[in-house]
Design a protein around this motif. Structure first.
Motif, PDB file in Angstrom:
ATOM      1  N   GLY A 203       0.799  -1.219   0.000  1.00  0.00           N
ATOM      2  CA  GLY A 203       0.000   0.000   0.000  1.00  0.00           C
ATOM      3  C   GLY A 203       0.831   1.268   0.000  1.00  0.00           C
ATOM      4  O   GLY A 203       0.279   2.363  -0.053  1.00  0.00           O
ATOM      5  N   GLY A 204       2.161   1.119   0.070  1.00  0.00           N
ATOM      6  CA  GLY A 204       3.025   2.293   0.099  1.00  0.00           C
ATOM      7  C   GLY A 204       2.783   3.152   1.330  1.00  0.00           C
ATOM      8  O   GLY A 204       2.927   4.373   1.304  1.00  0.00           O
ATOM      9  N   ILE A 205       2.435   2.505   2.435  1.00  0.00           N
ATOM     10  CA  ILE A 205       2.116   3.219   3.677  1.00  0.00           C
ATOM     11  C   ILE A 205       3.404   3.660   4.365  1.00  0.00           C
ATOM     12  O   ILE A 205       4.324   2.870   4.528  1.00  0.00           O
ATOM     13  CB  ILE A 205       1.270   2.315   4.600  1.00  0.00           C
ATOM     14  N   ARG A 206       3.445   4.945   4.792  1.00  0.00           N
ATOM     15  CA  ARG A 206       4.686   5.497   5.309  1.00  0.00           C
ATOM     16  C   ARG A 206       4.677   5.798   6.803  1.00  0.00           C
ATOM     17  O   ARG A 206       5.671   6.243   7.347  1.00  0.00           O
ATOM     18  CB  ARG A 206       5.032   6.772   4.537  1.00  0.00           C
ATOM     19  N   GLY A 207       3.580   5.554   7.466  1.00  0.00           N
ATOM     20  CA  GLY A 207       3.555   5.842   8.900  1.00  0.00           C
ATOM     21  C   GLY A 207       2.296   5.322   9.561  1.00  0.00           C
ATOM     22  O   GLY A 207       1.395   4.788   8.911  1.00  0.00           O
ATOM     23  N   ARG A 208       2.230   5.489  10.868  1.00  0.00           N
ATOM     24  CA  ARG A 208       1.108   4.951  11.647  1.00  0.00           C
ATOM     25  C   ARG A 208      -0.230   5.587  11.255  1.00  0.00           C
ATOM     26  O   ARG A 208      -1.248   4.904  11.188  1.00  0.00           O
ATOM     27  CB  ARG A 208       1.363   5.160  13.137  1.00  0.00           C
ATOM     28  N   LYS A 209      -0.215   6.890  11.022  1.00  0.00           N
ATOM     29  CA  LYS A 209      -1.458   7.574  10.658  1.00  0.00           C
ATOM     30  C   LYS A 209      -2.012   7.042   9.336  1.00  0.00           C
ATOM     31  O   LYS A 209      -3.223   6.856   9.182  1.00  0.00           O
ATOM     32  CB  LYS A 209      -1.226   9.091  10.560  1.00  0.00           C
ATOM     33  N   GLU A 210      -1.125   6.790   8.367  1.00  0.00           N
ATOM     34  CA  GLU A 210      -1.565   6.268   7.078  1.00  0.00           C
ATOM     35  C   GLU A 210      -2.128   4.857   7.233  1.00  0.00           C
ATOM     36  O   GLU A 210      -3.099   4.493   6.579  1.00  0.00           O
ATOM     37  CB  GLU A 210      -0.410   6.274   6.078  1.00  0.00           C
ATOM     38  N   LEU A 211      -1.505   4.061   8.107  1.00  0.00           N
ATOM     39  CA  LEU A 211      -2.015   2.710   8.352  1.00  0.00           C
ATOM     40  C   LEU A 211      -3.388   2.772   9.007  1.00  0.00           C
ATOM     41  O   LEU A 211      -4.299   2.020   8.651  1.00  0.00           O
ATOM     42  CB  LEU A 211      -1.051   1.929   9.245  1.00  0.00           C
ATOM     43  N   GLU A 212      -3.556   3.690   9.952  1.00  0.00           N
ATOM     44  CA  GLU A 212      -4.846   3.850  10.633  1.00  0.00           C
ATOM     45  C   GLU A 212      -5.948   4.187   9.640  1.00  0.00           C
ATOM     46  O   GLU A 212      -7.067   3.666   9.724  1.00  0.00           O
ATOM     47  CB  GLU A 212      -4.733   4.934  11.694  1.00  0.00           C
TER      48      GLU A 212
END
Length: 239
Positions: A203-212
């Motif tokens: 998903g190209g997720i770069r941090g906790r907020k993006e994962l949330e």
């Protein structure tokens, strides 16, 4: 002892020809003859045997320590060792493409990807050009895919085709599919971490907020088990 394992037409070992008792007897001989004392060491030395023992849940029978939630220490593998392990794993599983490898062992896939070793394995790249599709076309394709696969929830959809899932997520089109948001249960920390690493990478997720934002259920599953820090440390040890 080596001769008890029959080979298939391609010369690969046919582990399914051995019963559990025979497999344990062979593995015990292997450990003793090569002085192997740990699971990571066995995985390095003979990935095919390790994988077979793991699938049959027989590793505990060998007196090797069972650490719940343990992730293989890929950092201790040299590039050559990691590539050799991956090639054996791919041959044993009959894997043809990168997506198949990621689903079979996301931790191994992630380790290879970080070291840019995937190209050495000559696996097929099966990436569809979702960016060239209109919103209407993407939703229409997704609906057909969901119907064909009998998918009813978002987590199930993400597992079935993460590329399509994330394309819809980025365009804020998931709600149009009417899929349920189901809570998932992961049996072990290892399973949860492996899934999370693949989900974050694809998903190209770069941090906790993006994962949330991308998957609140997954985020809270990691949070409840105090694994958020461990997952993002594995992705980027500098953070």
């Amino acid at each position: 002892m080596q001769s008890i394992i029959p080979l298939n037409a391609r010369g690969a070992r046919k582990w399914n020809a051995l019963g559990d008792c025979e497999l344990i007897r062979y593995a015990s001989w292997k450990l003793a003859s090569e002085g192997i004392t740990g699971r990571t060491e066995l995985a390095k030395t003979d990935g095919g045997l390790y994988g077979t023992l793991q699938r049959r849940k027989l590793l505990g029978e060998l007196g090797l320590e069972d650490k719940r939630g343990e992730v293989r220490d890929w950092a201790s593998f040299s590039d050559k060792e990691l590539t050799r392990f991956a090639m054996r794993f791919i041959a044993e599983k009959g894997i043809l493409g990168r997506t198949e490898l990621a689903k079979a062992d996301s931790g191994l896939y992630q380790a290879l990807n970080v070291r840019t070793l995937l190209d050495t394995l000559e696996l097929e790249k099966k990436h569809r050009d979702w960016a060239s599709m209109s919103d209407e076309g993407l939703v229409s394709f997704a609906r057909r895919f969901i119907t064909e696969k009998g998918i009813s929830g978002r987590a199930e959809f993400a597992d079935a085709d993460s590329g399509l899932y994330f394309s819809l997520l980025r365009r804020k089109l998931l709600d149009e599919l009417g899929l349920e948001k189901k809570l998932r249960n992961w049996a072990s920390n290892e399973e949860l971490i492996a899934y999370s690493l693949r989900f974050i990478e694809e998903g190209g997720i770069r941090g906790r907020k993006e994962l949330e934002k991308a998957d609140l259920g997954l985020y809270f599953a990691l949070w409840r088990r105090s694994l958020l820090g461990a997952v993002f440390m594995l992705i980027d040890p500098e953070k």
